[in-house]
Motif scaffolding. Structure first.
Motif, PDB file in Angstrom:
ATOM      1  N   VAL A 114      16.719 -14.423  30.468  1.00 37.10           N
ATOM      2  CA  VAL A 114      15.358 -13.278  29.468  1.00 37.10           C
ATOM      3  C   VAL A 114      14.378 -12.427  29.456  1.00 37.10           C
ATOM      4  N   PHE A 115      13.658 -13.813  29.939  1.00 34.71           N
ATOM      5  CA  PHE A 115      12.239 -13.824  30.117  1.00 34.71           C
ATOM      6  C   PHE A 115      12.283 -13.048  30.890  1.00 34.71           C
ATOM      7  N   TYR A 116      12.451 -13.486  31.964  1.00 34.86           N
ATOM      8  CA  TYR A 116      12.362 -12.800  33.446  1.00 34.86           C
ATOM      9  C   TYR A 116      13.146 -11.743  33.506  1.00 34.86           C
ATOM     10  N   GLY A 117      14.143 -11.553  32.864  1.00 36.51           N
ATOM     11  CA  GLY A 117      14.831  -9.455  33.160  1.00 36.51           C
ATOM     12  C   GLY A 117      14.074  -8.960  32.289  1.00 36.51           C
ATOM     13  N   THR A 118      13.152  -9.241  30.945  1.00 35.65           N
ATOM     14  CA  THR A 118      12.107  -8.290  30.503  1.00 35.65           C
ATOM     15  C   THR A 118      11.090  -8.578  31.177  1.00 35.65           C
ATOM     16  N   ILE A 133      14.315  -2.206  26.626  1.00 33.15           N
ATOM     17  CA  ILE A 133      14.879  -3.626  26.537  1.00 33.15           C
ATOM     18  C   ILE A 133      15.946  -3.682  25.885  1.00 33.15           C
ATOM     19  N   VAL A 134      17.423  -4.354  25.664  1.00 32.87           N
ATOM     20  CA  VAL A 134      17.550  -4.937  25.333  1.00 32.87           C
ATOM     21  C   VAL A 134      17.959  -6.205  25.591  1.00 32.87           C
ATOM     22  N   ASN A 135      17.734  -7.600  23.824  1.00 26.85           N
ATOM     23  CA  ASN A 135      17.588  -8.585  24.766  1.00 26.85           C
ATOM     24  C   ASN A 135      18.823  -9.292  23.372  1.00 26.85           C
ATOM     25  N   THR A 136      20.050  -9.895  23.727  1.00 23.13           N
ATOM     26  CA  THR A 136      20.835 -10.428  23.002  1.00 23.13           C
ATOM     27  C   THR A 136      20.042 -11.877  22.838  1.00 23.13           C
ATOM     28  N   ALA A 137      20.546 -12.064  21.198  1.00 22.31           N
ATOM     29  CA  ALA A 137      19.896 -13.411  20.685  1.00 22.31           C
ATOM     30  C   ALA A 137      20.938 -13.796  20.135  1.00 22.31           C
ATOM     31  N   SER A 138      21.188 -14.090  18.732  1.00 25.10           N
ATOM     32  CA  SER A 138      22.237 -14.673  18.001  1.00 25.10           C
ATOM     33  C   SER A 138      21.948 -15.001  16.625  1.00 25.10           C
ATOM     34  N   ASN A 139      23.162 -14.521  15.820  1.00 21.89           N
ATOM     35  CA  ASN A 139      22.195 -15.510  14.105  1.00 21.89           C
ATOM     36  C   ASN A 139      22.053 -16.603  14.267  1.00 21.89           C
ATOM     37  N   GLY A 140      22.361 -16.991  15.049  1.00 16.35           N
ATOM     38  CA  GLY A 140      21.848 -18.748  14.767  1.00 16.35           C
ATOM     39  C   GLY A 140      20.432 -18.601  15.044  1.00 16.35           C
ATOM     40  N   GLY A 141      20.325 -17.729  15.594  1.00 14.79           N
ATOM     41  CA  GLY A 141      18.588 -18.201  14.920  1.00 14.79           C
ATOM     42  C   GLY A 141      17.463 -17.765  14.561  1.00 14.79           C
ATOM     43  N   SER A 142      18.265 -17.198  13.304  1.00 11.97           N
ATOM     44  CA  SER A 142      17.536 -17.039  12.104  1.00 11.97           C
ATOM     45  C   SER A 142      18.373 -18.354  11.530  1.00 11.97           C
ATOM     46  N   MET A 161       9.749 -13.605  21.066  1.00 10.27           N
ATOM     47  CA  MET A 161       9.816 -13.031  22.751  1.00 10.27           C
ATOM     48  C   MET A 161       9.553 -11.736  22.576  1.00 10.27           C
ATOM     49  N   SER A 162      11.017 -11.515  22.202  1.00 13.52           N
ATOM     50  CA  SER A 162      11.329  -9.594  22.049  1.00 13.52           C
ATOM     51  C   SER A 162      10.094  -8.806  20.893  1.00 13.52           C
ATOM     52  N   LYS A 163       9.638  -9.605  20.032  1.00  9.74           N
ATOM     53  CA  LYS A 163       9.050  -9.260  19.176  1.00  9.74           C
ATOM     54  C   LYS A 163       8.125  -8.837  19.956  1.00  9.74           C
ATOM     55  N   SER A 164       7.352  -9.700  20.479  1.00  6.75           N
ATOM     56  CA  SER A 164       6.175 -10.398  21.324  1.00  6.75           C
ATOM     57  C   SER A 164       6.078  -9.092  21.894  1.00  6.75           C
ATOM     58  N   SER A 165       6.878  -8.758  23.106  1.00  3.45           N
ATOM     59  CA  SER A 165       7.069  -7.911  23.964  1.00  3.45           C
ATOM     60  C   SER A 165       6.731  -6.239  23.323  1.00  3.45           C
ATOM     61  N   ALA A 166       7.505  -6.340  22.749  1.00  2.00           N
ATOM     62  CA  ALA A 166       7.762  -4.869  22.312  1.00  2.00           C
ATOM     63  C   ALA A 166       6.151  -4.156  21.705  1.00  2.00           C
ATOM     64  N   ILE A 167       5.641  -5.653  20.824  1.00 10.04           N
ATOM     65  CA  ILE A 167       4.604  -4.871  20.591  1.00 10.04           C
ATOM     66  C   ILE A 167       3.466  -4.658  21.829  1.00 10.04           C
ATOM     67  N   GLU A 168       3.924  -5.244  22.927  1.00 15.61           N
ATOM     68  CA  GLU A 168       2.326  -5.091  24.304  1.00 15.61           C
ATOM     69  C   GLU A 168       3.199  -4.126  24.652  1.00 15.61           C
ATOM     70  N   LEU A 169       4.296  -3.607  24.918  1.00 20.29           N
ATOM     71  CA  LEU A 169       4.981  -2.229  25.299  1.00 20.29           C
ATOM     72  C   LEU A 169       4.375  -1.028  24.674  1.00 20.29           C
ATOM     73  N   GLY A 173       5.289   3.098  26.776  1.00 21.79           N
ATOM     74  CA  GLY A 173       6.131   4.083  26.349  1.00 21.79           C
ATOM     75  C   GLY A 173       8.063   3.019  26.779  1.00 21.79           C
ATOM     76  N   VAL A 174       7.119   1.575  26.683  1.00 26.74           N
ATOM     77  CA  VAL A 174       9.184   1.270  26.298  1.00 26.74           C
ATOM     78  C   VAL A 174       9.156   0.422  25.509  1.00 26.74           C
ATOM     79  N   ARG A 175      10.478   0.362  24.683  1.00 24.34           N
ATOM     80  CA  ARG A 175      11.237  -0.204  23.760  1.00 24.34           C
ATOM     81  C   ARG A 175      12.188  -1.796  23.914  1.00 24.34           C
ATOM     82  N   VAL A 176      11.672  -2.314  23.097  1.00 27.21           N
ATOM     83  CA  VAL A 176      11.711  -4.037  22.843  1.00 27.21           C
ATOM     84  C   VAL A 176      12.835  -4.360  21.919  1.00 27.21           C
ATOM     85  N   ASN A 177      13.985  -4.137  21.953  1.00 27.91           N
ATOM     86  CA  ASN A 177      14.521  -4.507  20.411  1.00 27.91           C
ATOM     87  C   ASN A 177      15.555  -5.766  20.681  1.00 27.91           C
TER      88      ASN A 177
END
Ligand SMILES: NC(=O)c1ccc[n+]([C@@H]2O[C@H](COP(=O)([O-])OP(=O)(O)OC[C@H]3O[C@@H](n4cnc5c(N)ncnc54)[C@H](O)[C@@H]3O)[C@@H](O)[C@H]2O)c1
Length: 249
Positions: A114-118, A133-142, A161-169, A173-177
């Protein structure tokens, strides 16, 4: 269908089966040009021919392969509009029995991939001035499950990581969820007799999901319907992590 992905160039990792395949099919139905990526070439080539996608064999745990994938897609198609970092690996094993090899594989694929792809997608998308960018996590993460410490740990990390990337990007013009699926009937479900019945009963909605039900969430996040949505973790789990069932009611 509403042609929500008309002419968009989309990469879906882990696209030979389960959620990746369902996502690729839905994106194509919505007008996208899709490249599916997987470590399994035989399956990947077959699925690509069946659904009308391109296939590129990549091990997402290898940085250089992911960088090359994104370069090749941009050279070939002229842009990259949507990157779905979806490939995943799991070992359901007690913590004390987890081997170093299992740990390394889950970290390399679930977090490294996910990091390399993001990162590779973000480098292209920030230059373009747009991308999703859409990253697949899991409800097991929370809401972690027993016997899945490393897997759940990697998925929690993907969300952060995706939330931090979202703020930066976001200013570029780039969305990350992320999408956090609940239990889906895919290649990740252990091949044990009667398991589907057990899994069905564990879900408040009464059944374990088909991958297409998650793909709809990924499509939403990737589409302009979610133009103002970034840094979000979309939990799609039939209520599994909404809270505990009552006892004695
Ligand atoms: N099935 C579930 O219940 C469930 C629940 C929550 C989250 N997820 C997540 O959904 C995603 C998709 O999994 P799925 O359920 O469709 O399982 P799946 O096993 O059907 O698909 C996973 C795909 O990833 C590919 N893959 C594995 N390692 C790879 C690598 N190093 N490089 C490239 N491809 C690789 C596999 O070959 C496979 O095609 C995963 O990230 C998984 O963790 C699944």
């Amino acid at each position: 269908m509403r042609n929500r992905m008309q002419d968009k160039v989309v990469i879906v990792t882990g696209g030979s089966s389960g959620l990746g395949r369902a996502t690729a099919e839905l994106m194509i139905a919505e007008g996208a040009r899709v490249v599916i990526v997987d470590i399994d070439s035989q399956k990947g080539n077959g699925v690509a021919a069946e659904i009308g996608a391109e296939f590129i064999r990549v091990d997402v745990g290898q940085r250089s392969e992911v960088d090359k994938l994104v370069d090749d897609v941009v050279t070939r198609f002229g842009s990259l509009d949507v990157m779905c970092n979806n490939a995943g690996a799991i070992a359901m094993v007690p913590l004390v029995d987890t081997t170093d090899a299992e740990f390394d594989r889950m970290v390399a694929v679930n977090l490294g991939g996910v990091f390399y792809g993001t990162r590779a997608a973000a480098r292209v998308m920030t230059k373009q001035g747009h991308g999703v960018i859409v990253n697949t996590a899991s409800n097991g993460g929370s809401s972690p499950s027993e016997g899945m410490a490393v897997y759940c740990g990697t998925k929690a990390a993907v969300v952060a990581m995706s939330k931090s990337s979202a703020i930066e990007l976001a200013p570029k013009g780039v969305r990350v969820n992320t999408i956090s699926p609940g239990t889906m009937l895919t290649g990740m479900v252990p091949d044990v007799e009667g398991i589907v019945d057990v899994l069905d009963k564990l879900q408040p909605v009464g059944y374990a999901a088909q991958p297409s039900e998650m793909a709809a969430g990924i499509l939403y996040l990737a589409s302009d319907d979610a133009a103002y949505v970034t840094g979000h973790d979309l939990v799609v789990d039939g209520g599994a992590t909404a809270g505990r069932a009552a006892v004695g009611v």
